[in-house]
Design a protein around this motif. Structure first.
Motif, PDB file in Angstrom:
ATOM      1  N   TYR A  54      10.237  25.502  48.699  1.00  0.00           N
ATOM      2  CA  TYR A  54       9.331  25.641  47.547  1.00  0.00           C
ATOM      3  C   TYR A  54       8.150  24.699  47.737  1.00  0.00           C
ATOM      4  O   TYR A  54       8.324  23.504  48.016  1.00  0.00           O
ATOM      5  N   ASP A  55       6.952  25.268  47.569  1.00  0.00           N
ATOM      6  CA  ASP A  55       5.716  24.483  47.681  1.00  0.00           C
ATOM      7  C   ASP A  55       5.109  24.352  46.290  1.00  0.00           C
ATOM      8  O   ASP A  55       4.510  25.319  45.785  1.00  0.00           O
ATOM      9  N   PRO A  56       5.261  23.196  45.632  1.00  0.00           N
ATOM     10  CA  PRO A  56       4.758  23.061  44.256  1.00  0.00           C
ATOM     11  C   PRO A  56       3.239  23.081  44.149  1.00  0.00           C
ATOM     12  O   PRO A  56       2.695  23.356  43.074  1.00  0.00           O
ATOM     13  N   SER A  57       2.555  22.824  45.263  1.00  0.00           N
ATOM     14  CA  SER A  57       1.088  22.778  45.204  1.00  0.00           C
ATOM     15  C   SER A  57       0.490  24.154  44.906  1.00  0.00           C
ATOM     16  O   SER A  57      -0.548  24.259  44.242  1.00  0.00           O
ATOM     17  N   ASN A  58       1.130  25.206  45.381  1.00  0.00           N
ATOM     18  CA  ASN A  58       0.640  26.562  45.093  1.00  0.00           C
ATOM     19  C   ASN A  58       1.720  27.443  44.471  1.00  0.00           C
ATOM     20  O   ASN A  58       1.576  28.659  44.401  1.00  0.00           O
ATOM     21  N   THR A  59       2.809  26.816  44.048  1.00  0.00           N
ATOM     22  CA  THR A  59       3.960  27.476  43.386  1.00  0.00           C
ATOM     23  C   THR A  59       4.456  28.706  44.153  1.00  0.00           C
ATOM     24  O   THR A  59       4.739  29.746  43.574  1.00  0.00           O
ATOM     25  N   THR A  60       4.589  28.573  45.452  1.00  0.00           N
ATOM     26  CA  THR A  60       5.133  29.668  46.256  1.00  0.00           C
ATOM     27  C   THR A  60       6.553  29.300  46.713  1.00  0.00           C
ATOM     28  O   THR A  60       6.841  28.144  47.048  1.00  0.00           O
ATOM     29  N   LEU A  61       7.389  30.295  46.715  1.00  0.00           N
ATOM     30  CA  LEU A  61       8.782  30.133  47.115  1.00  0.00           C
ATOM     31  C   LEU A  61       9.060  31.058  48.293  1.00  0.00           C
ATOM     32  O   LEU A  61       8.928  32.288  48.178  1.00  0.00           O
ATOM     33  N   SER A  62       9.435  30.475  49.416  1.00  0.00           N
ATOM     34  CA  SER A  62       9.810  31.262  50.596  1.00  0.00           C
ATOM     35  C   SER A  62      11.328  31.293  50.672  1.00  0.00           C
ATOM     36  O   SER A  62      11.973  30.231  50.649  1.00  0.00           O
ATOM     37  N   VAL A  63      11.914  32.490  50.758  1.00  0.00           N
ATOM     38  CA  VAL A  63      13.373  32.608  50.739  1.00  0.00           C
ATOM     39  C   VAL A  63      13.863  33.470  51.904  1.00  0.00           C
ATOM     40  O   VAL A  63      13.157  34.349  52.399  1.00  0.00           O
ATOM     41  N   ALA A  64      15.084  33.185  52.307  1.00  0.00           N
ATOM     42  CA  ALA A  64      15.836  34.047  53.222  1.00  0.00           C
ATOM     43  C   ALA A  64      17.228  34.184  52.614  1.00  0.00           C
ATOM     44  O   ALA A  64      17.961  33.193  52.509  1.00  0.00           O
ATOM     45  N   PHE A  65      17.567  35.387  52.200  1.00  0.00           N
ATOM     46  CA  PHE A  65      18.868  35.645  51.576  1.00  0.00           C
ATOM     47  C   PHE A  65      19.710  36.467  52.538  1.00  0.00           C
ATOM     48  O   PHE A  65      19.256  37.496  53.066  1.00  0.00           O
ATOM     49  N   ILE A  66      20.955  36.018  52.788  1.00  0.00           N
ATOM     50  CA  ILE A  66      21.835  36.685  53.744  1.00  0.00           C
ATOM     51  C   ILE A  66      23.135  37.074  53.054  1.00  0.00           C
ATOM     52  O   ILE A  66      23.762  36.256  52.376  1.00  0.00           O
ATOM     53  N   SER A  67      23.540  38.312  53.217  1.00  0.00           N
ATOM     54  CA  SER A  67      24.822  38.777  52.694  1.00  0.00           C
ATOM     55  C   SER A  67      25.225  40.041  53.440  1.00  0.00           C
ATOM     56  O   SER A  67      24.450  40.577  54.243  1.00  0.00           O
ATOM     57  N   THR A  68      26.428  40.518  53.155  1.00  0.00           N
ATOM     58  CA  THR A  68      26.955  41.715  53.816  1.00  0.00           C
ATOM     59  C   THR A  68      27.247  42.779  52.771  1.00  0.00           C
ATOM     60  O   THR A  68      27.938  42.494  51.779  1.00  0.00           O
ATOM     61  N   PRO A  69      26.730  44.013  52.956  1.00  0.00           N
ATOM     62  CA  PRO A  69      27.039  45.086  51.998  1.00  0.00           C
ATOM     63  C   PRO A  69      28.543  45.282  51.851  1.00  0.00           C
ATOM     64  O   PRO A  69      29.317  45.008  52.778  1.00  0.00           O
ATOM     65  N   SER A  70      28.964  45.746  50.672  1.00  0.00           N
ATOM     66  CA  SER A  70      30.399  45.928  50.436  1.00  0.00           C
ATOM     67  C   SER A  70      30.993  47.025  51.304  1.00  0.00           C
ATOM     68  O   SER A  70      32.194  47.041  51.548  1.00  0.00           O
ATOM     69  N   LYS A  71      30.149  47.946  51.803  1.00  0.00           N
ATOM     70  CA  LYS A  71      30.585  48.975  52.737  1.00  0.00           C
ATOM     71  C   LYS A  71      29.470  49.209  53.746  1.00  0.00           C
ATOM     72  O   LYS A  71      28.298  48.953  53.444  1.00  0.00           O
ATOM     73  N   PRO A  72      29.812  49.705  54.947  1.00  0.00           N
ATOM     74  CA  PRO A  72      28.755  50.026  55.915  1.00  0.00           C
ATOM     75  C   PRO A  72      27.759  51.015  55.301  1.00  0.00           C
ATOM     76  O   PRO A  72      28.156  51.976  54.654  1.00  0.00           O
TER      77      PRO A  72
END
Length: 398
Positions: A54-72
């Motif tokens: 999180y960069d408070p100077s320009n209020t930008t949030l960079s995210v990487a979310f990782i998970s596995t679907p419940s089924k293929p």
């Protein structure tokens, strides 16, 4: 030999559970483009992980979310809810594999209510968003988000994450499960301190369900079968008599005590979860409690070996025992399907059951060899006319 096999089985089981190599954490995850984030979190449900800066100077949030679907072929989602803590009203990023190209794509969804989930631009800016398929079958969402001014001032956001089974025509998302892990996949993300908190009530329920699952897996799923194996096979070794009997009793009484505790937590969870019913799992649980309670009385009603009722007692004891063994294992797997823990737990239990089955087959063969050898020795014993005649003589009445 048999004792060492059983001991090795348990060492293998616990090694699988505590092995760091099996337990994945966000700190061990790498990205194909070598992205680096200031913070990473192992989210408390659905085997999901969040990396963010999180960069408070320009209020930008960079995210990487990782998970596995419940089924293929399923989907994953990470969302911000500007006004509440649940899924309804959230602004979601959803990733899945395109059915035509097989390439992971990410779309935005405005989830105004549970009945209205439509692809739509979000209420805040998302300058950049991509998705990728990872080597372990999981999906990753990468995004840069312009955090709304009111949320940036607070320094916290309500996050929601979810996984689903599939994507229909036109990109319509198939409904996700409503297990405990799905219902409690939400929390508050502290942008400044890099921490996440979840609803304490939800955490308590999940902990209770985990305790319920552990108690019943250990009792009905492991100790009862182990006790049956001891009675069936260890008693064949003459040197193990009467130790096998005390081991058998110890295993079964311990399993019953732990199983009753697990059964009690299940009743408590059922009373606290109105509207959520798992009929098959519950009915088998009640049947197990009744059968095991009756089986415990076998210890107090056990006739002597030469008693005329011993034959009927054996039928009752063995039939109830095998019924508990089969129903217990079935219900453990039903519990896994309901609780949906990380895949390693179910895999570890399957390895234990397969190992116990393999050891049982080996011991079954050894048992038959021992029995046949003893019969052979008896049938080939030379006839001693004098001793046999003496043994057949009756003492004189005094």
């Amino acid at each position: 030999m048999a004792t060492s096999l059983l001991a090795s089985l348990f060492f293998t089981f616990w090694a699988l559970l505590i092995s760091p190599a099996i337990s994945l954490t966000c700190s061990s995850q790498k990205f194909t483009k070598n992205q680096v984030y200031s913070n990473c979190l192992d989210l408390p449900s659905l085997a999901s992980y969040l990396h963010f800066t999180y960069d408070p100077s320009n209020t930008t949030l960079s995210v990487a979310f990782i998970s596995t679907p419940s089924k293929p072929g399923g989907w994953i989602s990470w969302a911000i809810n500007p006004n509440a803590t649940g899924m309804a009203g959230s602004q979601a990023l959803v990733a899945y594999k395109n059915s035509t190209t097989g390439v992971a794509v990410v779309h935005t969804f405005d989830i105004s209510s549970y009945s209205s989930i439509v692809p739509k631009d979000l209420s805040f800016e998302v300058p950049d968003k991509t998705a990728e398929t990872r080597s372990d079958g999981s999906l990753a969402i990468f995004a840069t988000i312009k955090v709304p001014a009111n949320l940036a001032a607070k320094g916290t956001i309500n996050q929601v994450w979810q996984v689903g089974p599939g994507v229909g025509e036109g990109g319509m998302l198939e409904r996700h499960d409503f297990a405990a892990a799905n219902l409690h996949s939400k929390g508050t993300l502290d942008l400044k301190n890099g921490q996440s908190s979840t609803n304490s009530g939800g955490d308590t329920t999940v902990k209770k369900k985990n305790i319920h699952g552990i108690l019943n897996t250990v009792s009905w799923g492991i100790l009862f079968p182990l006790g049956a194996m001891i009675a069936r096979y260890i008693r064949s070794f003459e040197s193990a008599d009467p130790a096998w009997f005390y081991l058998h009793v110890f295993c079964q009484i311990s399993a019953y005590a732990i199983g009753v505790a697990g059964w009690g937590t299940g009743l408590k969870l059922g009373s606290e979860s109105s509207g959520i019913t798992y009929s098959g799992h519950r009915c088998i649980g009640i049947a197990l409690f009744v059968l095991a309670t009756v089986q415990i009385f076998a210890l107090f009603l056990r006739p002597k070996k030469d008693h005329k009722l011993r034959f009927y007692w054996n039928i009752y004891h063995h039939s109830f025992g095998y019924a508990i063994l089969v129903l217990g294992i079935i219900n453990v797997f039903k519990g896994f399907n309901i609780l949906k823990p990380e895949h390693k737990w179910k895999s570890a239990y399957m390895i234990v059951i397969i190992a116990m089955g393999g050891i049982s087959l080996l011991l079954e063969a050894i048992t038959w060899i021992l029995v046949l050898k003893r019969k052979s020795r008896k049938s080939t014993k030379p006839y001693d006319g004098y001793n046999n005649a003496q043994s057949n003589q009756q003492p004189l009445a005094m």
